[in-house]
Design a protein around this motif. Structure first.
Motif, PDB file in Angstrom:
ATOM      1  N   GLY A   2      46.728  55.434 -21.708  1.00  0.00           N
ATOM      2  CA  GLY A   2      46.524  54.747 -23.010  1.00  0.00           C
ATOM      3  C   GLY A   2      45.006  53.682 -22.477  1.00  0.00           C
ATOM      4  N   GLU A   3      44.754  53.742 -22.062  1.00  0.00           N
ATOM      5  CA  GLU A   3      44.018  52.964 -21.341  1.00  0.00           C
ATOM      6  C   GLU A   3      42.196  53.162 -21.559  1.00  0.00           C
ATOM      7  OE1 GLU A   3      44.445  50.102 -17.708  1.00  0.00           O
ATOM      8  OE2 GLU A   3      45.677  48.754 -18.835  1.00  0.00           O
ATOM      9  N   LEU A   5      42.504  56.877 -22.041  1.00  0.00           N
ATOM     10  CA  LEU A   5      42.065  57.947 -23.430  1.00  0.00           C
ATOM     11  C   LEU A   5      42.727  57.348 -24.509  1.00  0.00           C
ATOM     12  CD1 LEU A   5      42.162  60.960 -21.807  1.00  0.00           C
ATOM     13  CD2 LEU A   5      40.267  60.234 -23.133  1.00  0.00           C
ATOM     14  N   ASP A   6      41.846  57.035 -26.335  1.00  0.00           N
ATOM     15  CA  ASP A   6      42.874  56.712 -27.132  1.00  0.00           C
ATOM     16  C   ASP A   6      41.761  57.626 -28.172  1.00  0.00           C
ATOM     17  OD1 ASP A   6      44.091  55.377 -28.843  1.00  0.00           O
ATOM     18  OD2 ASP A   6      43.264  53.861 -28.766  1.00  0.00           O
ATOM     19  N   ILE A   7      42.436  58.225 -28.520  1.00  0.00           N
ATOM     20  CA  ILE A   7      41.416  59.748 -28.373  1.00  0.00           C
ATOM     21  C   ILE A   7      41.296  59.185 -30.718  1.00  0.00           C
ATOM     22  CG2 ILE A   7      41.258  61.742 -29.708  1.00  0.00           C
ATOM     23  CD1 ILE A   7      40.450  61.499 -26.646  1.00  0.00           C
ATOM     24  N   GLN A   8      40.679  59.288 -31.562  1.00  0.00           N
ATOM     25  CA  GLN A   8      40.244  58.540 -32.346  1.00  0.00           C
ATOM     26  C   GLN A   8      39.984  60.052 -33.064  1.00  0.00           C
ATOM     27  OE1 GLN A   8      41.728  55.941 -33.748  1.00  0.00           O
ATOM     28  NE2 GLN A   8      42.481  55.352 -31.775  1.00  0.00           N
ATOM     29  N   TYR A  29      47.146  65.645 -30.880  1.00  0.00           N
ATOM     30  CA  TYR A  29      45.901  63.732 -31.875  1.00  0.00           C
ATOM     31  C   TYR A  29      46.132  63.917 -32.832  1.00  0.00           C
ATOM     32  CZ  TYR A  29      45.029  63.694 -26.736  1.00  0.00           C
ATOM     33  OH  TYR A  29      44.745  63.873 -25.273  1.00  0.00           O
ATOM     34  N   ALA A  32      43.837  61.704 -34.912  1.00  0.00           N
ATOM     35  CA  ALA A  32      42.787  61.430 -34.968  1.00  0.00           C
ATOM     36  C   ALA A  32      42.193  62.685 -35.888  1.00  0.00           C
ATOM     37  CB  ALA A  32      42.110  62.886 -33.669  1.00  0.00           C
ATOM     38  N   ARG A  58      33.638  52.974 -24.852  1.00  0.00           N
ATOM     39  CA  ARG A  58      33.765  53.225 -26.773  1.00  0.00           C
ATOM     40  C   ARG A  58      34.078  54.545 -26.590  1.00  0.00           C
ATOM     41  NH1 ARG A  58      33.796  50.183 -32.627  1.00  0.00           N
ATOM     42  NH2 ARG A  58      35.227  51.637 -33.413  1.00  0.00           N
ATOM     43  N   ARG A  61      36.289  57.009 -24.448  1.00  0.00           N
ATOM     44  CA  ARG A  61      38.179  56.534 -25.019  1.00  0.00           C
ATOM     45  C   ARG A  61      38.559  57.307 -26.095  1.00  0.00           C
ATOM     46  NH1 ARG A  61      38.114  51.268 -25.084  1.00  0.00           N
ATOM     47  NH2 ARG A  61      38.960  51.082 -22.664  1.00  0.00           N
ATOM     48  N   GLU A  62      37.587  57.482 -26.986  1.00  0.00           N
ATOM     49  CA  GLU A  62      37.960  57.480 -28.452  1.00  0.00           C
ATOM     50  C   GLU A  62      38.014  59.136 -29.246  1.00  0.00           C
ATOM     51  OE1 GLU A  62      36.778  54.580 -31.570  1.00  0.00           O
ATOM     52  OE2 GLU A  62      38.358  52.647 -29.920  1.00  0.00           O
TER      53      GLU A  62
END
Length: 352
Positions: A2-3, A5-8, A29, A32, A58, A61-62
């Motif tokens: 989670g730290e 990769l946090d695909i938004q 995802y 997303a 950022r 990560r997202e």
């Protein structure tokens, strides 16, 4: 997980969504936001926007890009590998300050996954077949043709997003004349269950912790990489180490002595017998220097050393800096002599 990769947001080439691998990635995802793009290579929000330097980590990560690989080539290499395989991904969620890849796609360069994996593996299988048996040993490997499958990404991290890397390991397991190879700074123990049968070479990148703390951003700690080597050897991988980049600074050789002693203490005999090293001293770039000043200026205190470096214009016109010719030879000799003293079993494949 989670730290890092946090695909938004997923920037999507519509053709990728029609392929099985594309559908698999999208299903991982479901929350997303999907942003359709004409090409994975031309995304205005990511490419050519200098203001992105402030959102560097950022974005990594997202954001995820899902596209289709258009061109299939296996480029001759001849040093680390015989050929550079067509990539199944490019970009990275890690943020190493010396990485050259951001210059080629944008100011942050998040991971792009290519969904047409069957076309890539088919091309590679045919390419290997055309080579036949390797006629003579070289510094890449004494017997097998070596294909670097991760030139523009980190395969260990890519494997957390899609099964592309696993498909490549499976492919090479069935190719008796060739092996896959990739360098990594990310320990992904899921790979231990893949049964590579010595047909995949993993090169764990190592540097003194004092350098890694400043330069290897968002990567697995050096101690964790060393601790993984025995397990990956036991799981059927060929494991090498990649000393790259070697950064010259006050006390650098003492810190490398400490790292070599840590490596020696962390390895079992089976790993030591098959171990080899690649050594690459730092090459830096003026454009990347300017980018780094916008998000991580402390790194440039180590990387940008005009008192030690000379400028060389690359073939594409970029201004690169590397350690001065006469002095660099002495640095290479000092490090290889230290390796011979502290880890005499560690074969140096090449050093430059």
């Amino acid at each position: 997980m989670g730290e890092i990769l946090d695909i938004q947001r997923i920037y999507l080439e519509p053709a990728a969504a029609e392929l099985p691998r594309g559908k698999e990635v999208l299903s991982r995802y479901p929350d997303a936001t999907i942003v359709e793009v004409e090409s994975h290579q031309r995304i205005p929000e990511l490419y050519g926007d200098e203001t992105n330097v402030r959102r560097w980590v950022r974005i990594k990560r997202e954001a995820l890009v899902l596209g289709v690989k258009k061109t299939m080539t296996a480029r001759p290499n001849g040093r680390s590998a015989d050929f550079i395989a067509p990539s199944t991904a490019n970009g990275c969620a890690m943020a190493c300050a010396y990485c050259y890849v951001p210059r080629h796609k944008g100011y942050s360069n998040p991971i792009t996954v290519f969904a047409n994996i069957e076309r890539i593996t088919g091309y590679l299988g045919r390419h290997v077949g055309r080579q036949g048996v390797k006629p003579e040993a070289n510094e890449c490997d004494p017997v097998s043709w070596v294909y670097d499958i991760g030139e523009n990404s980190d395969c260990s991290l890519d494997a957390r997003i899609s099964d592309n890397v696993r498909d490549l390991v499976t492919l090479f397991r069935a190719l008796p004349t060739a092996k896959a190879s990739f360098a990594t700074k990310h320990v992904n123990r899921d790979l231990l269950d893949w049964d590579p049968q010595q047909r995949t070479r993993i090169r764990f990148s190592l540097m003194p912790q004092a350098d890694a703390k400043v330069l290897d951003i968002r990567t697995s700690p050096i101690a964790e990489r060393i601790a993984a080597i025995d397990d990956f050897v036991e799981a059927g991988y060929e494991v090498h180490v990649n000393f790259s980049p070697v950064v010259v600074r006050d006390g650098w050789l003492d810190d490398w002595r400490e790292l070599l002693d840590e490596l020696d203490a962390g390895l079992g005999e089976k790993a030591k017998r098959q171990l080899a090293a690649e050594i690459i001293f730092l090459t830096h770039n003026r454009n990347l220097h300017e980018v780094n000043l916008g998000w991580h200026p402390k790194a440039e205190e180590l990387l940008w050393r005009p008192d030690l470096q000379q400028v060389k214009r690359s073939q594409n016109g970029d201004l690169n800096v590397r350690y001065r010719t006469g002095a660099k030879g002495a640095y290479v000799h000092a490090l290889t002599a230290l390796i011979a003293e502290r880890t005499p079993y560690l074969r140096v494949r090449y050093a430059f």
